[in-house]
Design a protein around this motif. Sequence first.
Motif, mmCIF file in Angstrom:
data_model
loop_
_atom_site.group_PDB
_atom_site.id
_atom_site.type_symbol
_atom_site.label_atom_id
_atom_site.label_comp_id
_atom_site.label_asym_id
_atom_site.label_seq_id
_atom_site.Cartn_x
_atom_site.Cartn_y
_atom_site.Cartn_z
ATOM 1 N N THR A 339 0.669 -1.372 -0.149
ATOM 2 C CA THR A 339 -0.098 -0.158 0.056
ATOM 3 C C THR A 339 0.971 1.417 0.106
ATOM 4 O O THR A 339 0.493 2.241 -0.719
ATOM 5 C CB THR A 339 -0.973 -0.015 1.118
ATOM 6 O OG1 THR A 339 -0.221 -0.335 2.409
ATOM 7 C CG2 THR A 339 -2.040 -0.870 0.750
ATOM 8 N N THR A 340 1.940 1.490 0.471
ATOM 9 C CA THR A 340 2.920 2.407 0.570
ATOM 10 C C THR A 340 3.406 2.669 -0.828
ATOM 11 O O THR A 340 3.479 3.738 -1.367
ATOM 12 C CB THR A 340 4.019 2.340 1.583
ATOM 13 O OG1 THR A 340 3.436 2.318 3.040
ATOM 14 C CG2 THR A 340 4.906 3.454 1.673
ATOM 15 N N GLY A 341 3.757 1.633 -1.215
ATOM 16 C CA GLY A 341 4.305 1.345 -2.765
ATOM 17 C C GLY A 341 3.531 1.878 -4.056
ATOM 18 O O GLY A 341 4.153 2.185 -4.923
ATOM 19 N N VAL A 342 2.245 2.084 -3.772
ATOM 20 C CA VAL A 342 1.451 2.417 -4.831
ATOM 21 C C VAL A 342 1.287 3.909 -4.792
ATOM 22 O O VAL A 342 0.652 4.553 -5.606
ATOM 23 C CB VAL A 342 0.248 1.704 -4.808
ATOM 24 C CG1 VAL A 342 0.513 0.326 -4.729
ATOM 25 C CG2 VAL A 342 -0.872 2.037 -3.736
ATOM 26 N N ALA A 343 1.600 4.567 -3.805
ATOM 27 C CA ALA A 343 1.457 6.138 -3.620
ATOM 28 C C ALA A 343 1.768 6.773 -4.696
ATOM 29 O O ALA A 343 0.823 7.807 -5.164
ATOM 30 C CB ALA A 343 2.075 6.702 -2.414
ATOM 31 N N CYS A 344 2.810 6.636 -5.311
ATOM 32 C CA CYS A 344 3.257 7.515 -6.706
ATOM 33 C C CYS A 344 2.335 7.378 -7.820
ATOM 34 O O CYS A 344 1.950 8.270 -8.451
ATOM 35 C CB CYS A 344 4.649 7.483 -6.829
ATOM 36 S SG CYS A 344 5.617 8.048 -5.747
ATOM 37 N N TRP A 345 1.938 6.026 -7.915
ATOM 38 C CA TRP A 345 0.849 5.831 -9.112
ATOM 39 C C TRP A 345 -0.429 6.403 -8.824
ATOM 40 O O TRP A 345 -1.108 6.626 -9.814
ATOM 41 C CB TRP A 345 0.946 4.174 -9.203
ATOM 42 C CG TRP A 345 0.133 3.662 -10.456
ATOM 43 C CD1 TRP A 345 -1.332 2.860 -10.430
ATOM 44 C CD2 TRP A 345 0.166 3.984 -11.426
ATOM 45 N NE1 TRP A 345 -1.970 2.778 -11.363
ATOM 46 C CE2 TRP A 345 -1.033 3.395 -12.468
ATOM 47 C CE3 TRP A 345 0.900 4.847 -12.491
ATOM 48 C CZ2 TRP A 345 -1.443 3.722 -13.818
ATOM 49 C CZ3 TRP A 345 0.502 4.916 -13.926
ATOM 50 C CH2 TRP A 345 -0.672 4.268 -14.360
ATOM 51 N N ALA A 346 -0.673 6.284 -7.559
ATOM 52 C CA ALA A 346 -2.073 7.047 -7.240
ATOM 53 C C ALA A 346 -1.945 8.557 -7.545
ATOM 54 O O ALA A 346 -2.956 9.151 -7.770
ATOM 55 C CB ALA A 346 -2.284 6.614 -5.804
ATOM 56 N N ALA A 347 -0.800 9.163 -7.320
ATOM 57 C CA ALA A 347 -0.805 10.295 -7.416
ATOM 58 C C ALA A 347 -0.767 11.027 -8.666
ATOM 59 O O ALA A 347 -1.016 11.987 -9.326
ATOM 60 C CB ALA A 347 0.585 10.903 -6.556
ATOM 61 N N VAL A 348 0.452 10.149 -9.658
ATOM 62 C CA VAL A 348 0.460 10.338 -10.904
ATOM 63 C C VAL A 348 -0.374 9.685 -12.012
ATOM 64 O O VAL A 348 -1.062 10.560 -12.871
ATOM 65 C CB VAL A 348 2.126 10.030 -11.521
ATOM 66 C CG1 VAL A 348 2.467 10.530 -12.694
ATOM 67 C CG2 VAL A 348 2.923 10.862 -10.484
ATOM 68 N N GLY A 349 -0.464 8.524 -12.043
ATOM 69 C CA GLY A 349 -1.351 7.799 -12.547
ATOM 70 C C GLY A 349 -1.221 8.074 -14.038
ATOM 71 O O GLY A 349 -0.011 8.329 -14.812
#
Length: 371
Positions: A339-349
């Motif tokens: 869950t921490t590791g997906v934060a950047c994809w969540a932000a940038v997508g």
Amino acid sequence: MSDTLTPTATYLCPRDGARADATTLMWCCPVCGGPWDLDTGPMPPVALDALGGRVGSLWRYEEALPLDGAAVTLGEGRTPLVPLTPHVSAKLDFLMPTLSFKDRGAVMLAELARRLGPEQVVADSSGNAGTAVAAYCARAALPCTVYVPEGTSPKKTEQIRAHGARLEVVPGGREATAAAARTAAGAPGTFYASHVFNPYFLHGTKTYVYEIWEDLGGTLPDAIAVPVGNGTLLLGAALATAELLAHGLIDRRPALIAVQAEAVSPLAAAFRDGADELPDDTGTVRPTLAEGIAIPRPPRARQILAAIRESGGTFLTVTEEQIRAAQTDLAARGLFVETTGVACWAAVGAETDRSVVVPLCGAGLKTGLAP
């Protein structure tokens, strides 16, 4: 290469200019108590055309590293760079030996500790850094104790124990855990393998950017997105881009995009306010799925804020629902990330028209699916 510390390397306090020999076990500045930087003196450039045939680990960038030679390695580094959209690529650092990017810094700390020969190694972590330090201390045959906060993922604590480290679970949150470890680090003969205070860790994480540079044929994307709690990957990226630019190996520095969970985002708030430091009161800390970046008072806050501004970058925050959706989306693409590791994809997508690299920096097996 010789099995020694780089002769010119010294610890340097960025706040007050205090110095100490890099062979000391003193883990913080004796004047202000803050974290050290590392003054390596002039270091030669890494030649792109010299990398073919070198060892397939981060030690291939030997010119840029502050340790001459290495005995400790698990083959860390050289993780794949995989396109997700026409503009966004993901670097799969969850394929590291302990399943997170923290191996990049942990291998440097273990190699440094091996050369210094302490009686014991102490670390503190919300999980991934502790796992990495435990694994590399096992590789180096060093006794290790890892302090973690209560509520740390059982899968992470199981990893730590599996590597033979002693586990100390601390009541309270991340700050209480750090305080307990620092008390233990004051004992004679103790090496504090702090991914926050010891700058050798940052010189390990900077290889993340050297690998992107190599894989892209000597260039870097327009932007590099990084999840930020204590900022170790961000500051490593800033080191690498500065070095590559100084050596004329890139013609511009990419913007650094720092991503925090909305629930714990003191740096993003300070950045929006134009502040150089965190305020005394960083506000309410709420629970977040992104446990690895839930840091209310990062010791290197001033450096993190400066690095973002110098790069022309910015801070982004993500909600818990965005984190859940990003984890599900990546899994549907074949990538199971914590869950921490997906934060950047969540932000940038997919909503970008510039080239961006995002790190997928921890395996989904670390935390499981978000509830």
